[in-house]
Design a protein around this motif. Structure first.
Motif, mmCIF file in Angstrom:
data_model
loop_
_atom_site.group_PDB
_atom_site.id
_atom_site.type_symbol
_atom_site.label_atom_id
_atom_site.label_comp_id
_atom_site.label_asym_id
_atom_site.label_seq_id
_atom_site.Cartn_x
_atom_site.Cartn_y
_atom_site.Cartn_z
ATOM 1 N N THR A 32 0.858 -1.173 0.000
ATOM 2 C CA THR A 32 0.000 0.000 0.000
ATOM 3 C C THR A 32 0.898 1.228 0.000
ATOM 4 O O THR A 32 1.600 1.484 0.962
ATOM 5 N N LEU A 35 0.209 8.344 -2.639
ATOM 6 C CA LEU A 35 0.357 9.094 -3.874
ATOM 7 C C LEU A 35 1.628 9.917 -3.816
ATOM 8 O O LEU A 35 2.008 10.451 -2.786
ATOM 9 N N TYR A 268 -1.416 -0.420 -11.699
ATOM 10 C CA TYR A 268 -2.183 0.472 -10.833
ATOM 11 C C TYR A 268 -1.351 0.899 -9.623
ATOM 12 O O TYR A 268 -1.366 2.069 -9.205
ATOM 13 N N THR A 269 -0.592 -0.023 -9.050
ATOM 14 C CA THR A 269 0.285 0.306 -7.927
ATOM 15 C C THR A 269 1.294 1.369 -8.329
ATOM 16 O O THR A 269 1.551 2.321 -7.586
ATOM 17 N N ARG A 272 -0.330 4.782 -8.495
ATOM 18 C CA ARG A 272 -0.495 5.348 -7.154
ATOM 19 C C ARG A 272 0.822 5.881 -6.609
ATOM 20 O O ARG A 272 0.855 6.900 -5.909
ATOM 21 N N LYS A 286 -10.097 -2.514 -7.819
ATOM 22 C CA LYS A 286 -9.389 -1.378 -7.227
ATOM 23 C C LYS A 286 -10.116 -0.052 -7.435
ATOM 24 O O LYS A 286 -9.666 0.976 -6.930
ATOM 25 N N GLU A 289 -11.245 2.044 -4.298
ATOM 26 C CA GLU A 289 -10.064 2.645 -3.672
ATOM 27 C C GLU A 289 -9.517 3.789 -4.519
ATOM 28 O O GLU A 289 -9.165 4.855 -4.007
ATOM 29 N N ALA A 290 -9.458 3.569 -5.854
ATOM 30 C CA ALA A 290 -8.917 4.592 -6.747
ATOM 31 C C ALA A 290 -9.750 5.862 -6.709
ATOM 32 O O ALA A 290 -9.214 6.983 -6.713
ATOM 33 N N LEU A 293 -8.752 7.605 -3.429
ATOM 34 C CA LEU A 293 -7.385 8.092 -3.294
ATOM 35 C C LEU A 293 -6.967 9.058 -4.399
ATOM 36 O O LEU A 293 -6.195 9.982 -4.155
ATOM 37 N N LEU A 294 -7.467 8.839 -5.593
ATOM 38 C CA LEU A 294 -7.048 9.693 -6.705
ATOM 39 C C LEU A 294 -7.830 10.991 -6.783
ATOM 40 O O LEU A 294 -7.351 11.982 -7.330
ATOM 41 N N SER A 522 -1.317 10.953 -12.732
ATOM 42 C CA SER A 522 -0.550 11.522 -11.628
ATOM 43 C C SER A 522 -0.761 13.029 -11.606
ATOM 44 O O SER A 522 -1.382 13.600 -12.512
#
Length: 545
Positions: A32, A35, A268-269, A272, A286, A289-290, A293-294, A522
């Motif tokens: 985990t 970002l 994907y990792t 992130r 995912k 979660e994305a 977090l994104l 990103s």
């Protein structure tokens, strides 16, 4: 899902059934990670370039691939005659004009003064040479039969693949002068300009045709980017902005590196962690979660990919349309969407996705609506099903098994079909099985638009001479033919819709749901647009901080 964009393009063509699925295996999320604003794997901080993740392409000769992963690269290296806007409208790109009086004979004017990355001029002959190279049967190129509309294709591709072709060039492609092509088709086809957007129709420089092996490692294009070094197999492909480019797609960055991944979860990792800057399809597992977090760097988009359940109509047990209709109405599409796809997919209401002109909301009506009582009534009227019901799907994605389990449970509960067996087939063997028609029950497949046209779905999936189901309908075929021949776009859509109504009525293959596109970026990059077509990511639009 653990697929990337286009990873499950379950498609076929009349002669070879050649577009095999590229797929990613699932991998455990290694750690985990928070970002980060650090640069992508192939980009140096501050150099104006960015990095995008995708699976390894199969080929980089335009006519020898139908993989969206290859298109990611080729769409940057080449300008086709016709391009696509983000909303799927065609526009003249390398062409000055594409015109026809009868939809059969087309005159194409190539923009003068354009050059390949090696300085060679881009001429009408550059396109003719590329098309002839791709259409020549003995080359066995993956995109060969995209050229089947053009006169002379049959002479280059005898039915007996061991026979020597009668010709090595398309008789329907004539170079009139340096900047003019005259293209004659077998039949009138009003969608031809959209077909020209497909990457296989890119031009080829003479230097590339002289040494195709070297060209594969270092393609020479005419587009906004050029290769930086050779293709680093299973690692990356580096592109830099071509300083001599004079077309309309001038890059807003200095370059893009396409980094190869064998696992969607790993990609994907890395997104992130900031090791890549753009990733076009986040695995379904995912996505929640994305989104969290994104934030605004999570990139949802509409898609044109539809999953279907096809029937082997050549098997008399599935010959009754009421049986096929009953199975369609016994499937809870919205329930599967919520259970497997986080509620993000769109239950099908048509044979066409909403982004395609000709889609009509609720065209499928009650036949695509979950109604166990009506399904049971139709099932009884059909005489039912005897024996083992086998459900076929590939092992390319774990979600296929998940939703097939739900389908099986629905058929047990709502139709009383108790003897159901799963047939999970290796992805490498799946399409060969379907093309040989050795399946003994309903099977999963999908379609992703080659170009944004109702014809591209209906003709390639349902036409009697092309479909996998063994379904024949002169009424359907005639309506598609009328649509292809008319010069009036609205009249064409009316005929395509009438053909769709025939296929819905017969239900040889039932639509299930339209995919949702879910990517991410990103914080190093902005202005990221990912289209649902072969163009995918518009790399030239991306800005880099």
């Amino acid at each position: 899902m653990t697929s990337l964009r286009g990873a499950s393009r379950d498609v076929h063509r009349r002669r070879r059934g050649r577009r095999a699925t590229a797929a990613l295996g699932a991998a455990a999320l290694a750690a985990t990670l928070g970002l980060s604003a650090c640069g992508g794997g192939g980009a140096e901080a501050g150099d104006g370039t960015f990095t995008a993740g995708h699976p390894e392409p199969d080929h980089l000769v335009p006519g020898n691939t139908t993989s969206s992963y290859a298109f990611d690269v080729l769409g940057n290296l080449f300008d086709n005659l016709v391009g696509l806007t983000p909303d799927g409208k065609g526009y003249n790109l390398a062409a000055e004009s594409v015109t026809s009086d009868d939809q059969k004979v087309w005159t194409i004017k190539v923009r003068p003064g354009r050059r390949f990355h090696n300085g060679e001029p881009v001429t009408a002959a550059s396109f003719a040479d590329g098309w002839n190279n791709a259409a020549y049967g003995p080359h066995a190129y993956n995109a060969n039969d995209y050229f089947s509309h053009i006169k002379g294709y049959a002479e280059m591709n005898p039915e007996d693949e061991n026979a020597k072709p009668e010709a090595d060039t398309l008789s329907g492609v004539r170079v009139v002068d340096q900047n003019t092509l005259k293209v004659t088709l077998n039949d009138p086809f009003n969608q031809f300009p959209l077909l020209l957007t497909y990457p296989a129709f890119a031009p080829m420089p003479k230097a590339g045709l002289k040494d195709l092996r070297a060209f594969e490692e270092h393609p020479i294009g005419n587009g906004p980017y050029m290769m930086s070094g050779k293709w680093e197999r299973n690692k990356q492909i580096k592109l830099v902005a071509y300083p001599g480019y004079t077309g309309p797609r001038k890059p807003k960055n200095k370059g893009v590196t396409w980094k190869s991944y064998s696992s969607a979860d790993t990609a994907y990792t890395d997104l992130r962690a900031g090791r890549i800057d753009v990733y076009q399809t986040i695995p379904a597992g995912k996505v929640p979660e994305a989104k969290r977090l994104l934030g605004d760097k999570f990139l949802p988009r509409k898609m044109g990919t539809i999953d279907y359940l096809g029937f082997p109509v050549f098997d008399k047990r599935f010959a009754n349309p009421d049986l096929r209709r009953a199975i369609s109405m016994a499937i809870d599409r919205q329930g599967i969407n919520k259970a497997v796809y986080n509620g993000d997919y769109i239950p099908a209401d048509s044979l066409l996705p909403a982004i395609i002109a000709g889609h009509r909301p609720n065209a499928c009506g009650e036949l695509c609506t979950f109604n166990p009582a009506k399904a049971k009534e139709l099932y009884a009227r059909s005489g039912g099903f005897k024996g083992t019901l086998e459900l076929y799907f590939s092992n390319a994605q774990p979600t296929y098994y998940q939703w097939m389990q739900i389908v099986a449970n629905s058929l047990r509960q709502n139709l009383g079909i108790q003897d159901i067996q799963f047939r999970q087939v290796p992805a490498s063997d799946y399409f060969g099985m379907l093309n040989k028609r050795t399946e003994k029950g309903p099977y999963r497949q999908n379609w992703e638009a080659d170009y944004p046209s109702a014809q591209n779905y209906l003709e390639n999936m349902w036409l009697s001479s092309a479909n996998r189901m063994g379904w024949t309908s002169k009424e359907f075929d005639d309506l598609v033919g009328k649509a292809n021949r008319t010069a009036d776009p609205q009249e064409a859509l009316r005929f395509y819709n009438q053909a769709e109504d025939v296929a819905i009525r017969e239900m040889p293959m039932i639509p299930l749901w339209t995919w949702a596109g879910q990517g991410g970026r990103s914080d190093r990059v902005g202005n990221v647009t990912i289209t649902p077509y072969a163009t995918g990511l518009l790399a030239y639009e991306v800005t880099v901080k």
